[in-house]
Every structure is written in C-alpha cells, then in structure tokens.
Design an enzyme around this catalytic site. Sequence first.
Site, PDB file in Angstrom:
ATOM      1  N   ASP A 154      -2.253   2.479  -5.101  1.00 42.21           N
ATOM      2  CA  ASP A 154      -1.352   3.509  -4.597  1.00 42.21           C
ATOM      3  C   ASP A 154       0.010   2.844  -4.363  1.00 42.21           C
ATOM      4  O   ASP A 154       0.158   1.617  -4.483  1.00 42.21           O
ATOM      5  CB  ASP A 154      -1.921   4.121  -3.316  1.00 42.21           C
ATOM      6  CG  ASP A 154      -1.458   5.556  -3.090  1.00 42.21           C
ATOM      7  OD1 ASP A 154      -0.473   5.980  -3.725  1.00 42.21           O
ATOM      8  OD2 ASP A 154      -2.079   6.269  -2.279  1.00 42.21           O
ATOM      9  N   HIS A 168       1.494   7.391   3.909  1.00 43.01           N
ATOM     10  CA  HIS A 168       2.903   7.231   3.539  1.00 43.01           C
ATOM     11  C   HIS A 168       3.714   6.747   4.746  1.00 43.01           C
ATOM     12  O   HIS A 168       4.714   6.043   4.587  1.00 43.01           O
ATOM     13  CB  HIS A 168       3.490   8.557   3.046  1.00 43.01           C
ATOM     14  CG  HIS A 168       2.915   9.045   1.761  1.00 43.01           C
ATOM     15  ND1 HIS A 168       1.758   9.766   1.699  1.00 43.01           N
ATOM     16  CD2 HIS A 168       3.350   8.898   0.480  1.00 43.01           C
ATOM     17  CE1 HIS A 168       1.488  10.065   0.439  1.00 43.01           C
ATOM     18  NE2 HIS A 168       2.435   9.547  -0.323  1.00 43.01           N
TER      19      HIS A 168
END
Length: 358
Positions: free
Chosen positions: A254, A184
């Site tokens: 993702d 992230h």
Amino acid sequence: MTPMMHAPLILDVAGLELTAADRKRLRNPLVGGVVLFARNWQRREQLAALCAQIKALRPDLLIAVDHEGGRVQRFRTDGFTPLPAMRELGTNWMVDAPGSMRRAAACGFVLATELRACGVDFSFTPVLDLDWGGSTVIGDRAFHADARVVTVLAQSLMLGMARAGMAHCAKHFPGHGFVRADTHLDVARDPRSLDAIWAADAAPYQWLAPGLRAVMPAHVIYPEVDAQPAGFSKVWLQEVLRERIGFTGAILSDDLGMAAARANGQSLSQAALAGLEAGCDAMLVCNQSVIEGGRPLDDLLRELGQAMRQGRWTPDARSAQRRLDLLPTQPALPWDELMVSDTYLAALDAMHGTEAQG
C-alpha cells in the site's frame, strides 16, 4: 521478456502530461510502474496521451490506478461508466445470488475495458476486506460481512477483468475491515489472534489463492501476530501469505506516503527497504511528485540506489517477473470500437441489472 533488473517502485506523476522531472524518474531502472490519480485526469483523449507518453519512455512500465467503483473511482466523466460500490453487489446477493455474480462479472469487464481503452494497464481492485460495520475507510468498498459472499463476488469481478485482459490486486491482506482507524492518517491495530483472522478476514485469500494475480497487504498492525504492519512483516507476507496460503503472485505494498506506513518517522527509502526485505515485490509511493517538485521521489530513488550499491538491498529477478506478469498480454479495443462492441454493451446491460433475453 527476461527482466534484467528488479524495478520495485511504482510512483506517481504530477499532472496531465509528463514533465521533464517525471521523465527522468520514469527512466530510472528502479521504477517499475506509475500510479494515476484524479489530478492526472481531464478527459479521455488527455488520459490516453499521458499513458502513451509513459509507454513511449518504457513499454515495461505498469500503468495502474485505484478504480474500484463507488467512491473510489478516479475517472468518472467523459464517457466512463459510474461503477457501483461493492456493498451494493453484496446487498443484491441476499436477494439474487446468481444475478449478483452476473453483475459483478459485468462490472469487472466494464471497469477493465474502459481503462484499457485509454491505455491504463491495471487497477488495484477488488477489496476483499470484510464489512464488520465499524470501518469508515473501508465501509461500502467491501462486498459483504460474510467471507463466502466476498469470495464469490470478488472472483466474479476478477473473471470479468480477466476477460478484458486485465490483472487484479486483492486488498488489504489479511484484512482491514475490523479496525476503525484510517491508515492514511493514523496507526491502526487489530487486537485479534491469528486464528480469528485466519478463520474470517483471511479466508478469501485462502480460497482464491490459486487464481490471485496480486495482493496488497494492509498497513495495519496485528500485535498478536507481529509488531510490524502486515506490509512490513515477514510473518504475514512470507510465513502466512506465501507458505501457508501458497500465494505465488505479486505482493504490492500500500502507499508508503500513508501515516501508518512510516509511523516511527522512517524515510520513504527506509520504508521501501523494510517492505522489500519483508517480502513485497513492489512498493507503491503516491502523491509525492507534487511535494517540493517531487523532491521526496528524487531522494527515494537516490537512497534506494545507494542501498543497492552498498549491498543493503539486492534486486530479485523473481519479483521483477511477477511485476511484468501483471502487464496485459492481449490488445485492447479502442474506445470507439468498444462503445459498439456486443460484449461491452451486454456487460453494461448486465451491470445495470437488465435481464438477458433468451
């Protein structure tokens, strides 16, 4: 249903109900689904109304959420059952393997029936990553360090979900558990060889492949295999996942908003095109509707549309069908009926470890 158009984007929406901007984006034929977050949740009645708004626009849109259990569970109040972290099931395996399988199947059923009762179609679960002990972002989301235990418990969870009419998404292929970096926030590299990854982290995908409905690749770079993160790598997605493993379901990226997805400064549309070219069927784009009124999403839709018209990207009917195949095909029980259902109550007992009475 024969798909007329590959709708490769799964986008987020801003709040508790659809705005005019949300509606315009969801009508775009490039959009195939919606991903929900905690900001889209206030209570069950509101969530059901939001899902109904989405389906009223387009019944083919896949409504998805990250709802794994433990610290990754978007809806936690107003009747939703707190689900255990998957590591808890793996720990129980060492004491009572059959009981842990039973609990995993019950978790899958409870997870899926509660979501479906509110109108959610799909959850991005289970995590197949191995718990190597160093990853904080994976951590207790992983079932176990042993690929065999991960495989059996994930299969049990998926069977419970399937009984409730919900498909699943195994993640993060070929394995995120070895690296310490959080994709992230940063670029993550796994230095191991293909043989090492194949023998350990990728093993659950090999063993489960005939029954897997969807797979999410990791935004991790495996430099011994390819310079691109797995989700943008033809080697990983086509040569390994499709050809060597034989996976035939949907490949869902993702989040393209993550730092590791666009480490070289790519735009959302450049990243989306790279993932589609590599072999993804749908690209997940999260938390962009709340930035400048959703301008990043509008730019993405415009630029991807331009790329299609210019021939830089061609819609794929097979990818469209793989996405549509993730939609539920059986009706869901309404919440009040679910709460008194024998099957649901038995699953709750099993999830909490209550012994079956015979």
